[in-house]
Design a protein around this motif. Structure first.
Motif, mmCIF file in Angstrom:
data_model
loop_
_atom_site.group_PDB
_atom_site.id
_atom_site.type_symbol
_atom_site.label_atom_id
_atom_site.label_comp_id
_atom_site.label_asym_id
_atom_site.label_seq_id
_atom_site.Cartn_x
_atom_site.Cartn_y
_atom_site.Cartn_z
ATOM 1 N N VAL A 25 0.847 -1.190 0.000
ATOM 2 C CA VAL A 25 0.000 0.000 0.000
ATOM 3 C C VAL A 25 0.885 1.244 0.000
ATOM 4 N N ARG A 26 0.551 2.215 -0.818
ATOM 5 C CA ARG A 26 1.307 3.458 -0.884
ATOM 6 C C ARG A 26 0.443 4.626 -0.414
ATOM 7 N N PRO A 27 1.012 5.546 0.338
ATOM 8 C CA PRO A 27 0.232 6.699 0.819
ATOM 9 C C PRO A 27 -0.356 7.505 -0.336
ATOM 10 N N SER A 28 -1.570 7.991 -0.144
ATOM 11 C CA SER A 28 -2.226 8.821 -1.150
ATOM 12 C C SER A 28 -3.225 9.729 -0.454
ATOM 13 N N LEU A 29 -3.602 10.780 -1.124
ATOM 14 C CA LEU A 29 -4.571 11.702 -0.550
ATOM 15 C C LEU A 29 -5.955 11.057 -0.525
ATOM 16 N N PRO A 30 -6.703 11.226 0.578
ATOM 17 C CA PRO A 30 -8.048 10.644 0.649
ATOM 18 C C PRO A 30 -9.020 11.418 -0.233
ATOM 19 N N SER A 31 -10.059 10.711 -0.660
ATOM 20 C CA SER A 31 -11.113 11.371 -1.423
ATOM 21 C C SER A 31 -11.956 12.220 -0.480
ATOM 22 N N LEU A 32 -12.811 13.058 -1.046
ATOM 23 C CA LEU A 32 -13.669 13.912 -0.231
ATOM 24 C C LEU A 32 -14.615 13.074 0.632
ATOM 25 N N ALA A 33 -15.135 11.988 0.053
ATOM 26 C CA ALA A 33 -16.040 11.117 0.809
ATOM 27 C C ALA A 33 -15.306 10.444 1.967
ATOM 28 N N LEU A 54 -12.656 11.610 3.462
ATOM 29 C CA LEU A 54 -12.345 12.644 4.435
ATOM 30 C C LEU A 54 -13.544 12.943 5.329
ATOM 31 N N ARG A 55 -14.721 13.033 4.721
ATOM 32 C CA ARG A 55 -15.936 13.266 5.500
ATOM 33 C C ARG A 55 -16.193 12.116 6.468
ATOM 34 N N SER A 56 -15.956 10.888 5.995
ATOM 35 C CA SER A 56 -16.158 9.718 6.846
ATOM 36 C C SER A 56 -15.211 9.747 8.038
ATOM 37 N N MET A 57 -13.953 10.112 7.794
ATOM 38 C CA MET A 57 -12.982 10.191 8.885
ATOM 39 C C MET A 57 -13.349 11.273 9.885
ATOM 40 N N LEU A 58 -13.851 12.404 9.389
ATOM 41 C CA LEU A 58 -14.255 13.487 10.281
ATOM 42 C C LEU A 58 -15.463 13.087 11.117
ATOM 43 N N ASP A 59 -16.410 12.395 10.489
ATOM 44 C CA ASP A 59 -17.584 11.907 11.220
ATOM 45 C C ASP A 59 -17.169 10.950 12.331
ATOM 46 N N TYR A 60 -16.183 10.120 12.029
ATOM 47 C CA TYR A 60 -15.694 9.162 13.030
ATOM 48 C C TYR A 60 -14.923 9.889 14.138
ATOM 49 N N ARG A 92 -19.651 2.467 14.906
ATOM 50 C CA ARG A 92 -20.596 3.150 15.783
ATOM 51 C C ARG A 92 -19.852 3.908 16.881
ATOM 52 N N PRO A 93 -18.985 4.850 16.475
ATOM 53 C CA PRO A 93 -18.256 5.632 17.482
ATOM 54 C C PRO A 93 -19.175 6.467 18.354
ATOM 55 N N ASP A 94 -20.364 6.780 17.856
ATOM 56 C CA ASP A 94 -21.322 7.540 18.657
ATOM 57 C C ASP A 94 -21.759 6.750 19.881
ATOM 58 N N ALA A 95 -21.948 5.429 19.692
ATOM 59 C CA ALA A 95 -22.332 4.579 20.819
ATOM 60 C C ALA A 95 -21.179 4.436 21.804
ATOM 61 N N ALA A 96 -19.960 4.268 21.269
ATOM 62 C CA ALA A 96 -18.789 4.185 22.135
ATOM 63 C C ALA A 96 -18.587 5.500 22.890
ATOM 64 N N PHE A 97 -18.907 6.601 22.240
ATOM 65 C CA PHE A 97 -18.786 7.925 22.854
ATOM 66 C C PHE A 97 -19.611 8.001 24.132
ATOM 67 N N ARG A 98 -20.836 7.496 24.082
ATOM 68 C CA ARG A 98 -21.722 7.589 25.249
ATOM 69 C C ARG A 98 -21.163 6.786 26.427
ATOM 70 N N VAL A 99 -20.652 5.600 26.138
ATOM 71 C CA VAL A 99 -20.098 4.774 27.216
ATOM 72 C C VAL A 99 -18.842 5.408 27.794
ATOM 73 N N ASN A 100 -17.972 5.886 26.921
ATOM 74 C CA ASN A 100 -16.703 6.455 27.386
ATOM 75 C C ASN A 100 -16.887 7.756 28.147
ATOM 76 N N ILE A 101 -17.869 8.574 27.747
ATOM 77 C CA ILE A 101 -18.075 9.846 28.441
ATOM 78 C C ILE A 101 -18.602 9.604 29.856
#
Length: 319
Positions: free
Chosen positions: A37-45, A47-53, A193-202
């Motif tokens: 695997v070689r490093p490359s710039l992420p697509s816009l989709a 990037l949005r997915s990573m930000l949501d996570y 489901r980081p949102d669910a993990a968020f609730r438990v961790n908080i």
């Protein structure tokens, strides 16, 4: 090796930081060279997915810092430096017992993440069952071992460190809960489901912070260990409830865990009678630790067909 080299040539404490940084750079370069695997710039989709996570996942990192450091920070306001040193020594010993669980989590995450999109919940539950079955393989005997040899092990540092035996037992109990909580939370994150993990961790962060302040204030340094243990048990229970709501009924391998407890009990029963006959000091303590490990491993493998199968699978084919 790099740390030793830079310390040798006179960089002193800075050499530790430089050596660690250098090893990370070399490891990253080696990974790039050996990987297809070689490093490359992420697509816009992507990037949005990573930000949501990331907007939920940051609490997981905060949880790790709170779990590892908040009790020490609170202790610094209420107890002397000597007790904090003993507490940190006990914490370091307890944390070593969780290394196997951390390795399992790193292996489990990509496997679960890969199949989470197709909602193969039966397979996900199977992976989780495997992880839970072996997460406590070191922590459980470590708890019994600390009950028998905890004072002698802590005296490796200094004789006065033996007074931290009770702290060590509570912290290992906290880690025992944490290794199972971490597997549950790992799967929650892996199925996106980081949102669910968020609730438990908080909840964990809030409870841990409040209990640390209140219990250390009222009880002393034991309060910090108890606060960590209670909040970690709550995280385990919360992780189980949340994950069950996401993937359905979860099978906990209670039989396998019980066999680890039985093997640990046999280990403690075998070591306890000879503790007084072995000279005090590091060599004698190491002999007792080796004896305990041999008893535990033998009994555990004798009791668990599942463990024997896994161990056999790890051996070279010629053996």
């Amino acid at each position: 090796m790099i740390q030793v080299a830079v310390l040798y040539v006179g960089f002193r404490v800075a050499g530790i930081t430089l050596g660690h940084a250098g090893s990370l750079v070399l490891a990253a370069l080696a990974a790039i060279l050996l990987s297809d695997v070689r490093p490359s710039l992420p697509s816009l989709a992507q990037l949005r997915s990573m930000l949501d996570y990331a907007k939920f996942a940051w609490v997981g990192a905060l949880r790790g810092r709170v779990f590892g450091w908040l009790d020490t920070i609170v202790l610094s306001f209420f107890v002397g430096a000597s007790l904090i040193g003993i507490y940190e020594a006990a914490w370091g010993i307890a944390s070593m017992l969780a290394m196997a669980s951390a390795s399992i989590s790193k292996t489990l995450f990509p496997e679960v993440s890969d199949i989470s999109g197709s909602e193969q919940f039966d397979q996900i539950r199977h992976y989780l069952d495997e992880a839970l079955a072996f997460s406590g393989v070191f922590v459980i005997p470590g708890l019994f071992g600390a009950l028998v040899l905890g004072e002698r092990i802590l005296r490796f540092y200094r004789p006065e460190f033996g007074q931290g035996t009770g702290i060590l037992l509570i912290l290992i109990t906290a880690y025992l809960a944490d290794v199972y909580a971490s597997q549950l939370m790992n799967v929650i994150n892996a199925i996106d489901r980081p949102d669910a993990a968020f609730r438990v961790n908080i909840v964990f962060v809030a409870v841990n912070a409040v209990l640390n302040v209140v219990l250390v204030w009222r009880v002393g340094w034991y309060g910090a260990a108890v606060a960590t243990a209670i909040s970690t048990v709550l995280r385990t229970v919360g992780g189980y409830i949340v994950l069950r709501s996401l993937v359905g009924s979860i099978s906990v391998p209670t039989g396998e865990i019980a066999k680890q407890f039985l093997a640990s009990l046999a280990m403690a029963a075998g070591v306890w009678p000879v503790v007084g006959r072995v000279p005090a000091g590091r060599p004698g303590t190491l002999v007792l630790v080796a004896l305990g490990a041999a008893i535990y491993g033998t009994v555990w493998l004798a009791l668990s067909t599942r463990a024997r199968t896994k161990v056999t699978g790890l051996l070279p084919v010629s053996i």
